[in-house]
Design an enzyme around this catalytic site. Sequence first.
Site, PDB file in Angstrom:
ATOM      1  N   GLY A  24     -12.231  -4.631   1.199  1.00 21.18           N
ATOM      2  CA  GLY A  24     -13.626  -4.323   1.501  1.00 21.18           C
ATOM      3  C   GLY A  24     -14.239  -3.365   0.503  1.00 21.18           C
TER       4      GLY A  24
ATOM      5  N   ARG B  35       0.825  -1.214   0.000  1.00 21.35           N
ATOM      6  CA  ARG B  35       0.000   0.000   0.000  1.00 21.35           C
ATOM      7  C   ARG B  35       0.857   1.261   0.000  1.00 21.35           C
ATOM      8  NH1 ARG B  35      -4.786  -2.109   4.101  1.00 21.35           N
ATOM      9  NH2 ARG B  35      -6.153  -2.913   2.475  1.00 21.35           N
TER      10      ARG B  35
ATOM     11  N   LYS C  36     -15.258 -16.283   6.070  1.00 23.81           N
ATOM     12  CA  LYS C  36     -16.695 -16.300   6.316  1.00 23.81           C
ATOM     13  C   LYS C  36     -17.530 -15.993   5.084  1.00 23.81           C
ATOM     14  CE  LYS C  36     -16.332 -14.907  11.191  1.00 23.81           C
ATOM     15  NZ  LYS C  36     -16.761 -13.897  12.187  1.00 23.81           N
TER      16      LYS C  36
ATOM     17  N   GLY D  54      -6.497  -7.271   0.435  1.00 23.85           N
ATOM     18  CA  GLY D  54      -6.519  -8.014   1.686  1.00 23.85           C
ATOM     19  C   GLY D  54      -5.552  -9.181   1.716  1.00 23.85           C
TER      20      GLY D  54
END
Length: 405
Positions: free
Chosen positions: A386, A39, A206, A362
């Site tokens: 996200g 990043r 998840k 991520g």
Amino acid sequence: MRTIDQLSDDLGGLAGRTVLVRSDLNVPLDGQEITDDGRVRASVPTIERLAREGARVVVCAHLGRPKGAPEAKYSLAPVATRLDELLDDDITVSFVEETVGDRATAAVEALGDGDVLVLENLRFNPGETAKTDEERADFAQALAGLADGFVSDGFGVVHRAQASVYDVPRLLPHAAGGLVVSEVEVMRTLREDPRRPYAVILGGAKVSDKLGVIESLIAVADRLLIGGGMVFTFLKAQGHEVGTSLLEEDQVETVKGYLETAAERGVEIVLPTDVVVADSFSADAAHEVVPADGMPADRMGLDIGPDSEELFVGRLADAQTIFWNGPMGAFEMAPFASGTKAVAQALVDRTSAGALTVVGGGDSAAAVRDFGHTEDDFGHISTGGGASLEYLEGKDLPGLSVLED
């Protein structure tokens, strides 16, 4: 979205102007050591461009999840040091241990044309993440008071209505930085105009983290390949034993609905045929490969198996567009990294063949760097996991909408 060229016109040129840049410098740290500087590297082009045009560049960002007060372990000081190393030698980089206040103001006023200043972690101030416009107002006003213009270049935070992302650009002439522009262009292609076949690989822990994007992608993609911890909810929805694997029991019925919808629309859902199971979540745990429909009740699945690797690679072999978000297993432990490595290599091969390959930020981005791949091995490595998912869902992202003309 407004561009830096338009901002320059608004300000009568950038030389001598103070420009506040909201970057995404939320990097993983081991003590004071940055373990993945992706990043920081991604922030360099926009900062360098502004400095080269004579702007006095003030960089603001967050790191980690401090609770609205300073915490030494979340200081941006190591990030400022790394940014200094990455920027051209003739660009001076300084750091101030304050976000707003007298020291920050003095540091900004001391800048010369083409200099760069990094402010301390935005989230050391509770106003950055406050829930309402009114609660964020004072902090946003103080940040905006440091500069003549604002550039949003942190794609990883544009889905957040936070002071430095949403409120400051409402107070200053503003523009999207080069990173945000390139991210939006790629994500728009994935959402609206992918070359086909279009394959999406989803992993991670998840299902609930990706409910919206699964529903959205079933309407766009040709194939969905499912791995990682979320796959066990899919296997359970098919009636299979999943042992002690990560399972979201409350999402089983939702997943059944996805499987039915995909079948009705002719979208192929590709699930593992075998999995690597272990008796505990540990790199030293005894492990073996078992059929996906025959998992022992006392074992947990921690990776897709070798047959599944071949299956997944085969279903990617003709894809012209690939989006990947989430590892196939617990890749940080060597015995359970093979599936993620296989998917990463498949994307590298498809990139070489001319396909558009997008790594969705991520853990996926961290994994490909851990495996020794570079930015050039893929069509695009997103800086915003996200934000990427929410954009693909079709959600309104406040940090983007505020940049529109």
